[in-house]
Design a protein around this motif. Structure first.
Motif, PDB file in Angstrom:
ATOM      1  N   GLN A 138       5.583 -31.935 -55.439  1.00 46.66           N
ATOM      2  CA  GLN A 138       4.142 -31.780 -55.224  1.00 46.66           C
ATOM      3  C   GLN A 138       3.650 -32.681 -54.105  1.00 46.66           C
ATOM      4  O   GLN A 138       2.697 -32.357 -53.396  1.00 46.66           O
ATOM      5  CB  GLN A 138       3.379 -32.109 -56.508  1.00 46.66           C
ATOM      6  N   GLY A 144      -0.881 -32.560 -52.499  1.00 47.06           N
ATOM      7  CA  GLY A 144      -0.768 -33.424 -53.664  1.00 47.06           C
ATOM      8  C   GLY A 144      -0.586 -34.888 -53.309  1.00 47.06           C
ATOM      9  O   GLY A 144      -0.795 -35.762 -54.149  1.00 47.06           O
ATOM     10  N   ALA A 147      -3.755 -37.141 -53.542  1.00 45.82           N
ATOM     11  CA  ALA A 147      -4.159 -37.291 -54.936  1.00 45.82           C
ATOM     12  C   ALA A 147      -3.230 -38.248 -55.668  1.00 45.82           C
ATOM     13  O   ALA A 147      -3.676 -39.083 -56.457  1.00 45.82           O
ATOM     14  CB  ALA A 147      -4.179 -35.930 -55.626  1.00 45.82           C
ATOM     15  N   ALA A 148      -1.914 -38.133 -55.402  1.00 47.75           N
ATOM     16  CA  ALA A 148      -0.942 -39.006 -56.062  1.00 47.75           C
ATOM     17  C   ALA A 148      -1.162 -40.459 -55.647  1.00 47.75           C
ATOM     18  O   ALA A 148      -1.182 -41.362 -56.493  1.00 47.75           O
ATOM     19  CB  ALA A 148       0.480 -38.564 -55.717  1.00 47.75           C
TER      20      ALA A 148
ATOM     21  N   PRO B  46      -0.621 -34.318 -59.741  1.00 48.32           N
ATOM     22  CA  PRO B  46      -0.082 -35.452 -58.989  1.00 48.32           C
ATOM     23  C   PRO B  46      -0.814 -36.759 -59.255  1.00 48.32           C
ATOM     24  O   PRO B  46      -0.174 -37.818 -59.364  1.00 48.32           O
ATOM     25  CB  PRO B  46      -0.214 -35.019 -57.516  1.00 48.32           C
ATOM     26  N   ALA B  47      -2.145 -36.713 -59.405  1.00 50.38           N
ATOM     27  CA  ALA B  47      -2.903 -37.948 -59.640  1.00 50.38           C
ATOM     28  C   ALA B  47      -2.503 -38.593 -60.965  1.00 50.38           C
ATOM     29  O   ALA B  47      -2.249 -39.809 -61.034  1.00 50.38           O
ATOM     30  CB  ALA B  47      -4.399 -37.657 -59.617  1.00 50.38           C
ATOM     31  N   ALA B  50       1.268 -39.833 -61.013  1.00 52.62           N
ATOM     32  CA  ALA B  50       1.422 -41.109 -60.308  1.00 52.62           C
ATOM     33  C   ALA B  50       0.934 -42.257 -61.182  1.00 52.62           C
ATOM     34  O   ALA B  50       1.569 -43.316 -61.265  1.00 52.62           O
ATOM     35  CB  ALA B  50       0.661 -41.070 -58.989  1.00 52.62           C
TER      36      ALA B  50
END
Lengths: 182, 103
Positions: A138, A144, A147-148, B46-47, B50
């Motif tokens: 992602q 992504g 956001a990660a 993804p948020a 993580a």
């Protein structure tokens, strides 16, 4: 918490982080604080449920029933390459984890003291590493990545200052970081 | 802590957790979200992933910590970059973490 209560908690709460929070918080701060901590930890199910909602099918009652198998692991494992969730994978993984969780608690209650600390073997990294493997494609896709990074940074920044659970919940705001639609 | 309050605590947590799990699907109520909402929902994964990695790797009792787990994660990242199979990625991370703990 005695043995029967621990097994019952696994059967009706089905959430490791919340159950560990109850055990950790209740003796010092009381039941009210313990429930607050546990629900704060599980507040992440709100954004996760919003994410999973379009993948659930059937009547409203069936969808709400399916949502009860939502846990970190089933939600993560059910992710397809297109970013949506595979409903079958979510239900099968969630169901298997439920059985294993309740059975595992029973074994733990019966065998307390027999097993050495699992941390010694490095087993505690298995989950976060699995999460990394799921995150990997992602992040590569571009959208992504922001956001990660934002989610991870929020969790890092809030951890020392907020009760457990808040960093995870606030990290959902990282989803707002990304390219605007053209 | 009395036995009664233990059971009340378990019941309250169970009901609250069930409500939180059901809230997302109940709010969307079978509708498909708009493209704009969809895009934000797609980035929730993804948020949150993580953040889950961060709190499971770098946190001990609410404190940020650097320990053997970070070495395991680094090896996993290397293995993923080399496109090794998932099982090797996980085993490599577990072994690395265990070895670093012994050292």
């Amino acid at each position: 918490m005695d043995g029967p209560a621990a097994i019952a908690a696994s059967a009706v709460i089905f959430s490791g982080s919340a159950q560990f929070a109850l055990v950790a918080v209740a003796p010092q701060a009381g039941a009210g604080a313990a429930v607050t901590a546990a629900l704060l930890l599980n507040a992440r199910y709100l954004p996760m449920g919003l994410d999973a909602a379009p993948s659930l099918t059937g009547s409203a009652g069936q969808r709400l029933l399916q949502s009860q198998l939502l846990i970190d692991e089933s939600w993560a494992v059910a992710r397809r390459s297109d970013g949506r969730l595979d409903r079958e994978a979510l239900l099968v993984t969630g169901g298997l984890f439920y059985l294993a969780w309740v059975a595992g608690t029973a074994v733990g209650v019966l065998g307390t003291g027999l097993v050495e600390d699992p941390q010694r073997f490095g087993l505690d990294v298995a989950y976060p590493v699995t999460f990394l493997a799921l995150l990997w494609p992602q992040v590569g896709s571009g959208d992504g990545c922001g956001a990660a990074l934002a989610g991870g940074a929020i969790a890092l920044a809030l951890t020392p200052w907020t009760p457990p659970g808040v960093p995870l919940l606030a990290a959902a705001l990282g989803a707002l970081v990304g390219r605007r639609p053209r | 802590m009395t036995a009664t309050s233990t059971w009340i605590m378990i019941t309250a947590t169970a009901l609250g957790t069930a409500a939180l799990r059901a809230a997302g699907p109940a709010l969307l109520d079978g509708r498909q979200p708009s493209n704009r909402v969809r895009r934000v929902l797609d980035r929730l994964a993804p948020a949150l992933l993580a953040a889950l990695i961060v709190v499971n790797i770098a946190v001990t009792d609410r404190r940020l910590t650097v320990d053997a787990r970070l070495a395991g994660l680094a090896i996993a990242a290397l293995a993923l970059w080399l496109r090794l199979p998932l099982l090797l990625v996980i085993l490599g991370a577990i072994l690395t973490t265990a070895v670093v703990r012994i050292i």
